[in-house]
Design a protein around this motif. Structure first.
Motif, short mmCIF file in Angstrom:
data_model
loop_
_atom_site.label_atom_id
_atom_site.label_comp_id
_atom_site.label_asym_id
_atom_site.label_seq_id
_atom_site.Cartn_x
_atom_site.Cartn_y
_atom_site.Cartn_z
N PHE A 1 0.83 -1.21 0.00
CA PHE A 1 0.00 0.00 0.00
C PHE A 1 0.87 1.26 0.00
N MET A 2 1.92 1.28 0.80
CA MET A 2 2.79 2.44 0.89
C MET A 2 3.43 2.74 -0.46
N THR A 3 3.93 1.72 -1.11
CA THR A 3 4.59 1.90 -2.40
C THR A 3 3.62 2.42 -3.45
N VAL A 4 2.42 1.87 -3.47
CA VAL A 4 1.40 2.35 -4.42
C VAL A 4 1.04 3.80 -4.11
N ALA A 5 0.90 4.12 -2.82
CA ALA A 5 0.54 5.50 -2.44
C ALA A 5 1.64 6.48 -2.83
N TRP A 6 2.88 6.11 -2.63
CA TRP A 6 3.99 7.03 -2.89
C TRP A 6 4.39 7.12 -4.35
N TYR A 7 4.26 6.00 -5.09
CA TYR A 7 4.80 5.97 -6.45
C TYR A 7 3.80 5.61 -7.54
N GLY A 8 2.63 5.14 -7.18
CA GLY A 8 1.63 4.74 -8.16
C GLY A 8 1.18 5.86 -9.07
N HIS A 9 1.17 7.06 -8.56
CA HIS A 9 0.71 8.22 -9.33
C HIS A 9 1.66 8.63 -10.44
N LEU A 10 2.85 8.08 -10.46
CA LEU A 10 3.83 8.48 -11.47
C LEU A 10 3.37 8.12 -12.88
N LYS A 11 2.43 7.19 -12.99
CA LYS A 11 1.87 6.86 -14.30
C LYS A 11 0.74 7.81 -14.70
N PHE A 12 0.35 8.70 -13.81
CA PHE A 12 -0.78 9.59 -14.05
C PHE A 12 -0.34 11.05 -13.90
N LYS A 13 0.65 11.43 -14.64
CA LYS A 13 1.22 12.78 -14.52
C LYS A 13 0.26 13.88 -14.95
N ALA A 14 -0.77 13.52 -15.73
CA ALA A 14 -1.74 14.53 -16.16
C ALA A 14 -2.78 14.82 -15.07
N ALA A 15 -2.87 13.95 -14.07
CA ALA A 15 -3.85 14.15 -12.99
C ALA A 15 -3.44 15.36 -12.16
N PRO A 16 -4.40 16.15 -11.70
CA PRO A 16 -4.08 17.30 -10.85
C PRO A 16 -3.38 16.86 -9.56
#
Length: 108
Positions: free
Chosen positions: A19-34
């Protein structure tokens, strides 16, 4: 059925680190998200990390010292991150990463 304390502790730490890894780094695939959206979603995911991490430490303390719990958590964290960055982010893990992670684990 009562599972051994080390198994429960390590299992909870492993799950919390996912969960921690997804929370910290999962968003890197969604750079267009605010950014604010990414922050709020990451906080929501991190909540589940805490739901698992806190009981892991509470259950494990006594069987393990606090320093041992932290060491176990760090080794698990590096392992989970290496797999996540390779599988999810598509980043290659080179021998340099292996040496670096090994030295960190050895130091821990």
């Amino acid at each position: 059925m009562n599972l051994p304390v080390p198994l429960v502790t390590i299992g909870l730490l492993l799950a919390s680190n996912v969960f921690m890894t997804v929370a910290w780094y999962g968003h890197l695939k969604f750079k267009a998200a605010p950014l604010i959206t990414v922050i709020l979603v990451s906080w929501g995911i991190a909540f589940f990390e805490y739901v698992l991490q806190v009981p892991a430490n509470r259950i494990g303390h006594g069987q393990f010292s606090a320093a041992q719990l932290k060491t176990i958590q760090e080794v698990i964290s590096l392992s989970v991150f290496a797999i996540f960055s390779w599988v999810y982010l598509g980043e290659k893990i080179g021998w340099q990463h292996g040496v670096g992670f090994s030295l960190i684990c050895l130091g821990a």
